[in-house]
Design an enzyme around this catalytic site. Sequence first.
Site, short mmCIF file in Angstrom:
data_model
loop_
_atom_site.label_atom_id
_atom_site.label_comp_id
_atom_site.label_asym_id
_atom_site.label_seq_id
_atom_site.Cartn_x
_atom_site.Cartn_y
_atom_site.Cartn_z
N ASP A 38 0.87 -1.16 0.00
CA ASP A 38 0.00 0.00 0.00
C ASP A 38 0.92 1.23 0.00
OD1 ASP A 38 -2.29 1.70 0.63
OD2 ASP A 38 -1.55 1.71 2.68
N ASP A 40 -0.25 5.10 0.99
CA ASP A 40 -0.56 6.08 2.04
C ASP A 40 -0.59 5.44 3.42
OD1 ASP A 40 -1.00 8.52 0.53
OD2 ASP A 40 -2.74 7.52 -0.34
#
EC number: 3.1.3.91
Length: 289
Positions: A38, A40
């Site tokens: 991922d 953020d």
Amino acid sequence: MVPELEKATVRIKHPERVMGIIRSIKEQGMSKLQVISDFDMTLSRFGCNGRRCPTSHNILDNSHVVSEDGKKKLKDLLHYYYPIEIDPDRTLEEKRPLMVEWWSRAHDLLSQQKILKGDIAQIVRESDVMLRDGFNELFDQLHEYDVPLFIFSAGVGDILEEIIRQANVFHPNVNVVSNYMDFDDNGVLRCFKGPLIHTYNKNNTVLQGTEYFQQLSTRTSIILLGDSMGDLTMADGVPSVENILKIGFLNDKVEEQRGKYLDAYDIVLESDETLDVVNGILRYILIET
């Protein structure tokens, strides 16, 4: 084996099992490894000096290119939908349509702001975004050993690519799937390209047509990095998985969410703003013989 696992921020429910996976990945060798992450609040920091760091969406929302009225509406959406996103008492089935609603409304608002492609670099430079401590080692180590890094993000692809570019770590082994902006011939944002990726559909459904994982079918060892329950499905597109190590950053509501994270992730990092543990594991797998 991996001294970093002794850090106070580390929690592991089944230590023997985890060490077994790490040993197995090492035995398979680096030619079998890929990292799926991922962006953020996983590769980027959650907070700094007591303040929240921005996500790739926040960077846009808070920038000079969005009107005061636009900022207020985006903030209202955040205050309404974010508590739903992290509500431990709601099921994913309940959350999914609401996340689609949030992302769609936010993207519609942003698309009304006449954002220029040429402004992206400056927007990122002026923001408070920070990558986690140790990002250089992570990106450089993976590049040096030719290990593919797949970034699967529900953020804004144009922004996060610029963040990586400005950090000088956008190496050829990095691939990004995210929400990208669609600019007209004059470089003005008109909409976002589909398919829409939100927190809870990071799986095969949005990867149809990406031959990425097919090309990497021999990469059967996976290290997955995430910070939400929605990140656990990011490796679903991989044709055959022999070993998978799931590392979760628990950034928010630590006490309430600890049990759930420990059940879902092999290694949980609580309020840890560094990539020390990930780098330590990679060092053991890639370098130590």
